[in-house]
Design an enzyme around this catalytic site. Sequence first.
Site, PDB file in Angstrom:
ATOM      1  N   ARG A 352      -0.781   8.800  -3.196  1.00 13.45           N
ATOM      2  CA  ARG A 352      -0.115   8.650  -1.897  1.00 13.45           C
ATOM      3  C   ARG A 352       0.365   7.211  -1.701  1.00 13.45           C
ATOM      4  NH1 ARG A 352       0.497  11.235   3.289  1.00 13.45           N
ATOM      5  NH2 ARG A 352      -0.539  13.140   2.593  1.00 13.45           N
ATOM      6  N   GLU A 757      -3.060   9.885  11.397  1.00 14.05           N
ATOM      7  CA  GLU A 757      -2.992   8.752  10.473  1.00 14.05           C
ATOM      8  C   GLU A 757      -1.799   7.819  10.674  1.00 14.05           C
ATOM      9  OE1 GLU A 757      -4.984  10.198   6.378  1.00 14.05           O
ATOM     10  OE2 GLU A 757      -3.370  11.478   7.092  1.00 14.05           O
TER      11      GLU A 757
END
Length: 807
Positions: A352, A757
């Site tokens: 990621r 997030e």
Amino acid sequence: MNQRESLTASRDAMASQVAATTDAHAAAPLGTPSKASAPASTRAMGQSHIHESARSQVAGAAHYIDDLPEVKGTLYAAPILSTVAHGTLNGVDASAALALPGVRGVVLAADVPGDPLLAAFAHDEPVFAVDTVQHIGQVIGLVVADSVVQARRAVRAVMLDITPLPAVLTVQDALKAQSYVQPPVFVRRGDAATGLAQSAHRLQGALEVGGQEHFYLEGQIAYALPLEQRQWSIHSSTQHPGEVQHWVAHALGIDSHAVRVDCRRMGGGFGGKETQAGHLAVWAAVAANKFGRPVKLRFDRDEDFMVTGKRHPFAYEYDVGFDDTGRITGLKLQMAANCGFSADLSGPVADRAVFHADNAYYLSDVEIASYRCKTNTQSHTAFRGFGGPQGVIVIEAILGDIARALGRDAQDVRLANLYGKNASEGRNVTHYQMTVEDNILHELLPQLEHTSGYRQRQAEIAAWNAQSPVLKRGIAITPVKFGISFTATLFNQAGALVHVYTDGSVQVNHGGTEMGQGLHTKVAQIVADELGVPLRRVLVTASDTSKVPNASATAASSGTDLNGRAAQFAARHVRDNLAAFVCGLDGCGAGAIRFADGQVISPNAVRSFEAVVKDAHANRIQLWSDGFYRTPKIHYDKATLTGRPFYYFSYGAACTEVVIDTLTGENRVLKVDILHDVGHSINPAIDIGQIEGGFVQGMGWLTTEQLVWNHQGALATHAPSTYKIPATGDIPAHFKIDLWPEANREDNVGGSKAVGEPPLMLAISVYEALRNAVAAGRGGVEATAPVALTAPATAENVLRALGRVGD
């Protein structure tokens, strides 16, 4: 009106706006408007309802695992921890501990009845240390006693025989030794070497960003209870009950169906309880299996620091080429993640980081090398953002250095590098081959620039710095483009159950977990609107593997996206059953039936929901159903890291102003303005709370939360006395948050977007503002040079960046 009153008024106005615009979208069948929509004023979605546990939490009546009544005969465990970073484990002498009052025995690797390795993805971590120890704080075994105090006292009497071996403690040492938990990964697009060679300008630099302790209020804990016929009940403070079930069954050598895992709520998780809660559950279960008694294992804060993993520290090296406007024309980037001693989730975290190394910017010719370094420290794990922050910060730092080198405003350089608005511009495909279809930053960034007064404040700060010899200010706007979905495609699925009882009350169970983020509240709102009942009539129960099996972790900001949609589908099945029943009574089509305001409305009659439910039950109509959802459109090749790993992107931007003391390195955040994209908010108050909390947590990561390992590999910052998270005094008086009003362009539940997030990365504006203040403090030619500010920007690191102290 003061700032707090202004923020409250802004929230109320936004709640009304969101409520009005959400109506047509919230309860619609996929792709079509719902004919069962109620008036906006009566809907649960789009309204700022309080958290479902708030009253109980304030009253001290909300139960966490340590509050649960304990079964008679419960024993208590304490961990035996390695005192050496890397070594051969020759033996464990527990004789002195066993002689102490109340001590029942010790549990070691030989007591594990199933696989001695945890059922982790990489299968590279022992349940208990066997022949070697891999970090200071690794769990070698447990002491089990009649009380917590007796167990903890006895642990101190255990003698360990360990022969030290050479330890790898830094990323740099791991790179030299080629010590990796997984092989390096390389992603390329275009020709970076040629792009660099032909660039009008070129910069090289390096950056280090530290890790972060999760510091959840409720520490790691598990309570394992052996039941009849080799069945087990596990209470675990976990973000992933399904994985805990799998791990416990694997360690005990039994089938998964014999293990039930329950979690009503957590006192915070932030990713730290995605995998590593499973360790405690396994340890407690192995101990309970040995002694045939329930066993509780709870870490104190020091143990939690020493045993569990953190956000991955990263080290970067870059070589970037750019033109006169600051547009990047070539980039070589090396990202090295400190993974600790085992893989845990380091692979997908590092992936990621690669996916987010572009953040909001088009990279035409780019080469990224990602190293997953094995060190003799705690095995680092998921943390809010899951590698995204480590990717975003490096490209923002690069753009900040480009702006300084050119003498241009960093906001202009960022705007010049943004992804294109549409395909016709030819700048809307990421370096991992996903098309950016929903870019709103060309509108969002200028709006924040205007509402924050960025240009005027920039000029005022420059004038202020010119006459202030000691205190220097900095300001920065940074955007966020964050991909929403698990990068492991199989986790993008969810299930739920909806039960309607004969009195018209509704119970919901889904596979997600509540850690304070408001997931259960949002799911209840979704179900209430789908059935047209008041929110107070809907109850969401504890996460339970015996109700919804094989559930994914509550992580990747996807809790509401997945579980909310699954619960909506389950409720819709029940609603359709009731609609068909009423149609049979009134002789009309099912599409003519509406559910709203606690009523079921047909062209011929208006009945209460309770009355319809009671009559339907009498006529043997099914009043419960399951729902299942899988995220559409996503796919990618894990070998090449190309494809469409994300369903959509969440966007946002923050403008932050800071001040530093160039003599002491002390720094403060003065003002924050945020414009963030949550789509059509399901619950504006909860979403704003998540934005506030995420930003402050990110601010802590980049300013005060410094993890320090000494030369022996011991974590020196393992308590609140040595590790500083942000407190109320660190929050700026000017902290303004606005929500972008546009709905999600993808067909997500209620038109919403994930919010857990993405806001954390808005805090990178703090880091960039600090670097701008450091540049002002250096002055002269140094003001245009790259600013090597190690994060977190503690006073010491600020002074180093200013050149006032050496390393």
